[in-house]
Motif scaffolding. Structure first.
Motif, PDB file in Angstrom:
ATOM      1  N   VAL A 104      -5.152   3.790  10.844  1.00  0.00           N
ATOM      2  CA  VAL A 104      -4.382   4.952  11.139  1.00  0.00           C
ATOM      3  C   VAL A 104      -2.962   4.923  11.231  1.00  0.00           C
ATOM      4  CG1 VAL A 104      -3.908   6.928  12.394  1.00  0.00           C
ATOM      5  CG2 VAL A 104      -6.195   6.297  12.055  1.00  0.00           C
ATOM      6  N   ALA A 107      -1.485   3.504   7.806  1.00  0.00           N
ATOM      7  CA  ALA A 107      -1.537   4.244   6.601  1.00  0.00           C
ATOM      8  C   ALA A 107      -0.631   4.308   5.570  1.00  0.00           C
ATOM      9  CB  ALA A 107      -2.343   5.838   7.014  1.00  0.00           C
ATOM     10  N   SER A 119      -1.311   8.804   1.772  1.00  0.00           N
ATOM     11  CA  SER A 119      -1.772   8.174   2.817  1.00  0.00           C
ATOM     12  C   SER A 119      -2.891   8.730   3.818  1.00  0.00           C
ATOM     13  CB  SER A 119      -0.682   7.857   3.877  1.00  0.00           C
ATOM     14  OG  SER A 119      -0.016   8.911   4.404  1.00  0.00           O
ATOM     15  N   THR A 123      -5.527   7.619   6.658  1.00  0.00           N
ATOM     16  CA  THR A 123      -5.772   8.245   8.173  1.00  0.00           C
ATOM     17  C   THR A 123      -7.090   8.720   8.512  1.00  0.00           C
ATOM     18  OG1 THR A 123      -3.505   8.768   8.012  1.00  0.00           O
ATOM     19  CG2 THR A 123      -4.832   9.858   9.634  1.00  0.00           C
TER      20      THR A 123
END
Length: 426
Positions: A104, A107, A119, A123
């Motif tokens: 995350v 990302a 992205s 995530t």
């Protein structure tokens, strides 16, 4: 659901059910990739296949937890099983949270590295990662308990939910296909948790493991982790590197090439699953497992030869049939990629054979050649042809080394047997 499970158990052995389930799950996952390739086209498929590749990588990492739990559910005394499982969930969840948080947080960097459209796909994927590790410990417990029917169901639920939800959402949501794929993957992790094997509370139990047991668990965990890392590098590094070095269109073409070429690996995997228990059983009885190894090497070599011949003779037909005419430009590389995969599949038989005999040098050999493959692609990537031929050369070298180790091991074994016979005579 309970009635279905009971009926299956009365009709087939648990092992037969699991083998049939493994075939269905592999076929379903393969169909998932093929349908995505046809549905999305090369450019959008290139982004989606990054998530699929990351899922494969994740499955190899989590398999370390699953195999460790399965092994020691059998070997530990019942007094330690519940506390061991609780600790396994704790460590797996912690590792999953750390890994998921890293995905995350990084990302945007992953988007830049793999040249993806968004992205957000990373995530969503990262947020779901901890669930996969919980699921893997649950599967390890089912496997250790030999609850093969329930274990089969967890794989079926995961595969069918991912397959169905992906194409339902693609049909009704006007968002990036890669984001939809990431959502479907996350939901499939939840589905794969069922049936969940509960454990009794161990909050007041102490993990009463001896020093030898702790050492054994850690050693097995580390060796398994290294082996799974080897599989990750050999199976997936080429797709990730091509996505980095090439544009989305070429990367999408290469992804379709990889999926078709890996038919060899998926087909031969069923024989690997049959080889391992046969070798272990023969070893326990004191019989020679070499004839069984030679039999399965013969089967896989024959199957590989048939598939490779087919991909060299009619590559355009194979590509058009599976992916469609928009992928036709990749057809000249199909036979070469299938050849590289065949070399890897055959060498893999020897690695699994020696693993079953508690000998780990072939795994180290595979790990070294996995790194060589990465280095070779980093040097030779002016075209997809260069990338493919680099893998043919590296995987042929791996097969030669595994054969060399096998022959050397056999030579030493024969020498040891002759020496033992001489000592007995005198």
């Amino acid at each position: 659901m309970t009635a279905i499970i009971l009926k299956l158990k009365r009709t087939l052995t648990p092992q037969q059910i699991f083998m049939a389930s493994a075939f269905v799950v592999n076929a379903g996952n393969y169909a998932y990739n093929l349908l995505l390739g046809r549905f999305l086209g090369p450019r959008a498929f290139a982004d989606a296949v990054i998530l699929i590749t990351l899922l494969l990588v994740l499955s190899f990492v989590a398999m370390t937890f699953q195999l460790t739990v399965a092994k020691y559910m059998v070997e530990l005394h019942s007094r330690n099983q519940n506390s061991f499982i609780q600790q396994a969930y704790k460590y797996a969840l912690t590792f999953g949270l750390v890994l998921g948080a890293a995905v995350v947080i990084f990302a945007p960097e992953l988007q830049s590295l793999f040249q993806t459209e968004s992205s957000l796909m990373f995530t969503i994927f990262g947020a779901a990662v901890p669930l996969y590790f919980i699921m893997s410990v649950n599967r390890g417990k089912l496997q250790g308990d030999q609850s093969f029917v329930e274990l089969s169901i967890t794989y079926q639920f995961e595969m069918f939910w991912r397959l169905g939800l992906t194409f339902i959402l693609l049909s009704i949501l006007p968002v990036s296909p890669a984001i939809i794929v990431s959502i479907a993957i996350g939901v499939s992790f939840i589905a794969g948790l069922f049936p969940f094997k509960k454990v009794r509370s161990a909050s007041f139990l102490k993990v009463d493991l001896s020093a030898a047991e702790k050492k054994s668990i850690l050693r097995f965990f580390m060796l398994t982790a290294f082996y799974e890392l080897t599989q990750i590098v050999c199976n997936n590094s080429d797709i990730l590197m091509v996505k980095h070095y090439f544009d989305s269109y070429d990367a999408g073409l290469y992804s379709s090439l990889a999926l078709i070429g890996r038919v060899v690996y998926f087909v031969t995997w069923m024989f690997v699953m049959l080889l391992l228990p046969a070798v272990i059983d023969l070893r326990k009885r004191g019989d020679d497992p070499i004839p069984v190894l030679k039999k399965y090497v013969g089967y896989i070599t024959a199957l590989s030869a048939m598939i490779v011949s087919f991909t060299f003779i009619v590559p355009e037909f194979a590509v058009t049939l599976l992916f469609g005419e928009q992928y036709l430009s990749i057809a000249p590389l199909l036979g070469w990629y299938a050849l590289a995969t065949s070399f890897f599949a055959i060498s893999n038989i020897f690695a699994y054979y020696f693993l079953s005999l508690d000998k780990y040098k072939p795994v180290i050999i595979a790990g070294v050649f996995g790194l060589v493959q990465v280095y070779a692609i980093s040097l030779f990537h002016d075209s997809l042809f260069q990338v493919t031929i680099a893998q043919v050369l590296v995987m042929s070298g791996l097969l030669v080394m595994q054969l060399g180790y096998f022959m050397m091991h056999q030579k030493y074994a024969k020498s040891a047997n002759r020496l033992e016979s001489t000592i007995r005579r005198h």
